[in-house]
Scaffold this motif. Structure first.
Motif: not given
Lengths: 193, 137
Positions: A75-81, A41-44, A54-55
């Motif tokens: 929903e899942c919150r995905v954070f970029m490290q 999944i690409p991150l924005k 979406d999943v």
């Protein structure tokens, strides 16, 4: 009857790169999770919210004859490290800030004592306990200075302690990080980018 | 009549001062944070009683010329314990104004934050000692 497949998302996840594999934010029950490893999944931006819909749209083609149900958060919150950055610069920044805190704290406490005429109070305490008047009383002042450090450290727990007893500092940092995550997630959802 | 009015004014002034001071400390969270940091619970009565007794004693000592000559060691003890209290108040002030999250941006690990706080505390102690032990101030 169709076979049942359940999936659940994590609430928050941290991604190591610009694309996150579905495997790390979603777990399934009822079939193997092998196909999930290949879906990316690409991150924005710094934070992306991946919804269960979406999943489901992505894993439906992978499990053709299953009835898929969501059993977890929607929903899942995905954070970029963050990229680590140069450690030397970080050490220099920390040292500079340590110096600032050291001298700033020293001058701040000096002005505070000057303002409230604490030396007069200390000689009053000495006169109360011994009956002798004296201008400078290191007998009272030195334990007082050490006590200031002890009181501060006691509240913020800078010594080793059990993990089950968090200190004020831990809760403060936790609150701040929660607020930061909420802010990043809200920023990610704004329509004007 | 003048005596009565003076007495009532003094009583009211004392009530307001004590209440304001205690309200300030409660708003900072001094009592709750210090008892939580030691793992104690249900300390409300203990905190209020000891603070009230301390405030009364301090007021009597500063306003009347009383002496209790039991020696220098008690003066040192008084200084040490009041220093611990001032340290706790400073820490609660630093927590309420969110200074820890602000400096958190400079150090990503918990160890860095511990170092920064330690530098802060040592600075305060050094400042106090210099203020009293050097002949400048």
């Amino acid at each position: 009857m169709k076979k049942e497949l359940f999936f659940a998302l994590e609430k928050t996840a941290y991604a190591k790169g610009p694309r996150v594999p579905l495997y790390s934010i979603c777990s399934v029950y009822g079939a193997t999770a092998q196909p999930l490893k290949n879906v990316l999944i690409p991150l924005k931006g710094a934070a992306t919210t991946v919804t269960a819909l979406d999943v489901m749209a992505r894993i439906a083609p992978l499990y053709p004859d299953y009835a898929i149900t969501n059993l977890g958060p929607t929903e899942c919150r995905v954070f970029m490290q963050h990229s680590p950055g140069s450690p030397l610069l970080k050490v220099l920044k920390v040292m500079l800030l340590c110096l600032v805190m050291f001298f700033g704290g020293a001058v701040a406490i000096m002005t505070f004592h000057e303002d409230v005429s604490m030396s007069q109070v200390h000689s009053d305490i000495y006169a109360f306990f011994t009956g002798a008047e004296q201008e400078n009383v290191p007998v009272v002042s030195v334990p007082y200075s050490i006590g200031v450090a002890v009181g501060f450290v006691m509240l913020f727990g800078l010594y080793r302690r059990r993990k089950s007893r968090p200190t004020v500092l831990d809760i403060d940092i936790h609150n701040y990080e929660n607020q930061l995550r909420d802010y990043l997630a809200a920023q990610g959802n704004r329509p004007d980018g | 009549m003048g005596n009565l009015l003076s007495g009532v004014t003094g009583l009211s002034a004392g009530i307001v001062t004590g209440t304001a001071l205690c309200a300030f400390y409660i708003a900072l969270g001094v009592f709750s944070n210090s008892s939580v940091s030691l793992g104690l619970r249900n300390t409300g009565l203990l905190m209020s009683a000891s603070t009230a007794a301390g405030g009364l004693t301090g007021a009597v000592i500063t306003l009347f010329d009383v002496r209790l000559p039991i020696g220098e060691a008690f003066a040192s003890l008084c200084g040490l314990l009041s220093g611990v209290y001032v340290g706790i108040v400073i820490a609660c002030l630093a927590e309420v104004t969110d200074t820890i999250p602000v400096i958190k941006n400079f150090g990503r690990t918990r160890q860095a934050i511990a170092f920064l706080l330690l530098a802060f505390v040592l600075g305060k102690t050094a400042g106090s000692l210099i203020y009293w032990l050097s002949g400048v101030f």
